[in-house]
Design a protein around this motif. Structure first.
Motif, PDB file in Angstrom:
ATOM      1  N   GLN A  69      38.296  33.866  39.193  1.00 59.12           N
ATOM      2  CA  GLN A  69      37.977  34.344  37.982  1.00 59.12           C
ATOM      3  C   GLN A  69      36.586  34.827  38.129  1.00 59.12           C
ATOM      4  N   GLY A  70      36.192  35.797  37.158  1.00 59.35           N
ATOM      5  CA  GLY A  70      34.936  36.385  37.164  1.00 59.35           C
ATOM      6  C   GLY A  70      34.991  37.677  37.818  1.00 59.35           C
ATOM      7  N   LYS A  71      36.113  38.124  38.494  1.00 59.69           N
ATOM      8  CA  LYS A  71      36.266  39.641  38.979  1.00 59.69           C
ATOM      9  C   LYS A  71      37.655  40.112  38.681  1.00 59.69           C
ATOM     10  N   VAL A  72      37.806  41.383  38.768  1.00 62.91           N
ATOM     11  CA  VAL A  72      39.003  41.953  38.661  1.00 62.91           C
ATOM     12  C   VAL A  72      39.517  41.461  40.006  1.00 62.91           C
ATOM     13  N   THR A  73      41.017  41.588  39.939  1.00 66.05           N
ATOM     14  CA  THR A  73      41.906  41.430  40.945  1.00 66.05           C
ATOM     15  C   THR A  73      43.020  42.079  41.304  1.00 66.05           C
ATOM     16  N   ALA A  74      43.328  43.169  42.184  1.00 66.52           N
ATOM     17  CA  ALA A  74      44.410  43.905  42.246  1.00 66.52           C
ATOM     18  C   ALA A  74      45.311  42.856  43.326  1.00 66.52           C
ATOM     19  N   ALA A 116      39.739  45.686  57.134  1.00 67.09           N
ATOM     20  CA  ALA A 116      40.364  44.515  57.150  1.00 67.09           C
ATOM     21  C   ALA A 116      39.815  43.253  55.984  1.00 67.09           C
ATOM     22  N   GLN A 117      38.466  43.467  56.254  1.00 62.96           N
ATOM     23  CA  GLN A 117      37.701  42.238  55.434  1.00 62.96           C
ATOM     24  C   GLN A 117      37.546  42.503  53.979  1.00 62.96           C
ATOM     25  N   ARG A 118      37.863  43.778  53.488  1.00 64.07           N
ATOM     26  CA  ARG A 118      38.087  43.985  52.214  1.00 64.07           C
ATOM     27  C   ARG A 118      39.273  43.338  51.241  1.00 64.07           C
ATOM     28  N   PHE A 119      40.433  42.869  51.975  1.00 63.21           N
ATOM     29  CA  PHE A 119      41.481  42.428  51.597  1.00 63.21           C
ATOM     30  C   PHE A 119      41.769  41.070  51.957  1.00 63.21           C
ATOM     31  N   ASP A 120      42.592  40.519  51.074  1.00 60.94           N
ATOM     32  CA  ASP A 120      43.235  39.037  51.459  1.00 60.94           C
ATOM     33  C   ASP A 120      44.464  39.248  51.626  1.00 60.94           C
ATOM     34  N   PHE A 121      44.856  38.975  52.881  1.00 67.73           N
ATOM     35  CA  PHE A 121      46.218  39.106  53.224  1.00 67.73           C
ATOM     36  C   PHE A 121      47.150  37.862  53.032  1.00 67.73           C
ATOM     37  N   ARG A 122      48.212  37.641  52.283  1.00 71.67           N
ATOM     38  CA  ARG A 122      48.785  36.514  52.037  1.00 71.67           C
ATOM     39  C   ARG A 122      50.518  36.877  52.552  1.00 71.67           C
ATOM     40  N   HIS A 123      51.043  35.687  52.952  1.00 75.07           N
ATOM     41  CA  HIS A 123      52.621  35.753  52.875  1.00 75.07           C
ATOM     42  C   HIS A 123      53.474  34.779  52.273  1.00 75.07           C
ATOM     43  N   TYR A 144      44.074  53.748  39.405  1.00 67.49           N
ATOM     44  CA  TYR A 144      42.786  53.456  40.193  1.00 67.49           C
ATOM     45  C   TYR A 144      41.665  53.571  39.153  1.00 67.49           C
ATOM     46  N   ASP A 145      41.771  54.676  38.165  1.00 68.14           N
ATOM     47  CA  ASP A 145      40.704  54.717  37.086  1.00 68.14           C
ATOM     48  C   ASP A 145      40.710  53.579  36.333  1.00 68.14           C
ATOM     49  N   MET A 146      41.954  53.053  35.976  1.00 69.87           N
ATOM     50  CA  MET A 146      41.869  51.885  35.028  1.00 69.87           C
ATOM     51  C   MET A 146      41.396  50.587  35.761  1.00 69.87           C
ATOM     52  N   ILE A 147      41.571  50.446  37.040  1.00 72.65           N
ATOM     53  CA  ILE A 147      40.964  49.228  37.618  1.00 72.65           C
ATOM     54  C   ILE A 147      39.620  49.278  37.610  1.00 72.65           C
ATOM     55  N   GLN A 148      38.945  50.657  37.879  1.00 76.20           N
ATOM     56  CA  GLN A 148      37.511  50.966  37.994  1.00 76.20           C
ATOM     57  C   GLN A 148      36.798  50.549  36.501  1.00 76.20           C
ATOM     58  N   SER A 149      37.577  50.949  35.407  1.00 76.10           N
ATOM     59  CA  SER A 149      37.216  50.711  34.057  1.00 76.10           C
ATOM     60  C   SER A 149      37.182  49.094  33.905  1.00 76.10           C
ATOM     61  N   LEU A 150      38.019  48.154  34.442  1.00 72.51           N
ATOM     62  CA  LEU A 150      38.025  46.897  34.154  1.00 72.51           C
ATOM     63  C   LEU A 150      36.982  46.566  34.905  1.00 72.51           C
ATOM     64  N   THR A 205      33.348  50.777  47.359  1.00 75.98           N
ATOM     65  CA  THR A 205      32.165  50.156  46.777  1.00 75.98           C
ATOM     66  C   THR A 205      32.285  48.808  46.055  1.00 75.98           C
ATOM     67  N   SER A 206      33.325  49.018  44.991  1.00 77.19           N
ATOM     68  CA  SER A 206      33.593  47.504  44.256  1.00 77.19           C
ATOM     69  C   SER A 206      33.955  46.475  44.991  1.00 77.19           C
ATOM     70  N   LEU A 207      34.786  46.706  46.106  1.00 78.40           N
ATOM     71  CA  LEU A 207      35.305  45.834  47.121  1.00 78.40           C
ATOM     72  C   LEU A 207      34.093  45.116  47.825  1.00 78.40           C
ATOM     73  N   ASP A 208      33.143  45.944  48.195  1.00 76.80           N
ATOM     74  CA  ASP A 208      31.889  45.747  49.072  1.00 76.80           C
ATOM     75  C   ASP A 208      31.061  44.756  48.170  1.00 76.80           C
ATOM     76  N   GLN A 209      30.891  45.274  47.006  1.00 72.39           N
ATOM     77  CA  GLN A 209      29.905  44.447  45.906  1.00 72.39           C
ATOM     78  C   GLN A 209      30.690  43.348  45.381  1.00 72.39           C
ATOM     79  N   ASP A 210      31.722  42.945  45.973  1.00 71.38           N
ATOM     80  CA  ASP A 210      32.306  41.515  45.481  1.00 71.38           C
ATOM     81  C   ASP A 210      32.633  41.660  43.967  1.00 71.38           C
TER      82      ASP A 210
END
Length: 198
Positions: A57-62, A125-132, A187-193, A86-91
């Motif tokens: 909660q509290g941030k957009v999640t793709a 790699a640190q920008r992404f949470d890899f799950r299985h 991607y524009d839609m994600i950035q707008s969120l 930039t959005s990923l790095d700024q959390d």
């Protein structure tokens, strides 16, 4: 499957938003993906006990259902990294990349991708949470939520996208390939969120 286009029926033009494409709320269920029991992927190895896939909660999640052998998945990952870095790095944005079971996806392919493929793509790699998840694509297509509805009704294969807003509400879901215009709109839609303009 690979020739499919974005399923963009979920996207509408928000009134008074200068033409920006803003998606409607598709589900307010904060536990939307909890039916998926997932494990971490660390250095290409599936690790840790299975746990419900949760949306912070509290941030957009793709979220992406993806495969290491899929060229469109790799392209999307590269563009997420480059366009939304930039959005990923700024959390301000989380990305969950979810791999599922298939005859083409083995621990060896995961390891090679994590140790070599990401570097070749120029992806941090640190920008992404890899799950299985221990499900096949067919099994995932049949997964239902608490209300009995399918979680991935349009699922045609990978890559498959879900986008959740800062409240954890589902705002987009669908398949896509390499259609330049609709990918840019996504991607524009994600950035707008992220920016709060949607």
């Amino acid at each position: 499957m690979l020739n499919s286009v974005w399923i963009v029926l979920a996207m509408t033009i928000a009134a008074g938003n200068a033409g920006a494409e803003c998606p409607p709320v598709l589900s307010k269920d904060a536990n939307y993906l909890s039916a998926l029991q997932s494990q971490d992927i660390r250095d290409g190895a599936v690790a840790g006990a299975p746990r419900a896939l949760a949306i912070p909660q509290g941030k957009v999640t793709a979220v992406r259902l993806f495969a290491t052998w899929c060229p469109y998945c790799k392209r999307d990952m590269k563009q997420l990294n480059d366009v939304l870095g930039t959005s990923l790095d700024q959390d301000k944005l989380d990305t969950l990349l979810v791999v599922f079971k298939s005859r083409l996806e083995t621990e060896a392919t995961l390891k090679k991708f994590m140790l070599e493929g990401l570097a070749q793509l120029g992806v941090k790699a640190q920008r992404f949470d890899f799950r299985h998840v221990q499900m096949t694509g067919a099994e995932m297509k049949a997964v239902k939520g608490a209300d009995g509805s399918l979680l991935f009704p349009e699922f045609l294969g990978v890559p498959y996208a879900l986008v959740f807003d800062k409240k954890g509400q589902l705002r987009f879901r669908g398949n896509f390939t390499a259609d330049e215009k609709t990918i840019k709109q996504h991607y524009d839609m994600i950035q707008s969120l992220v920016n709060g303009s949607c």
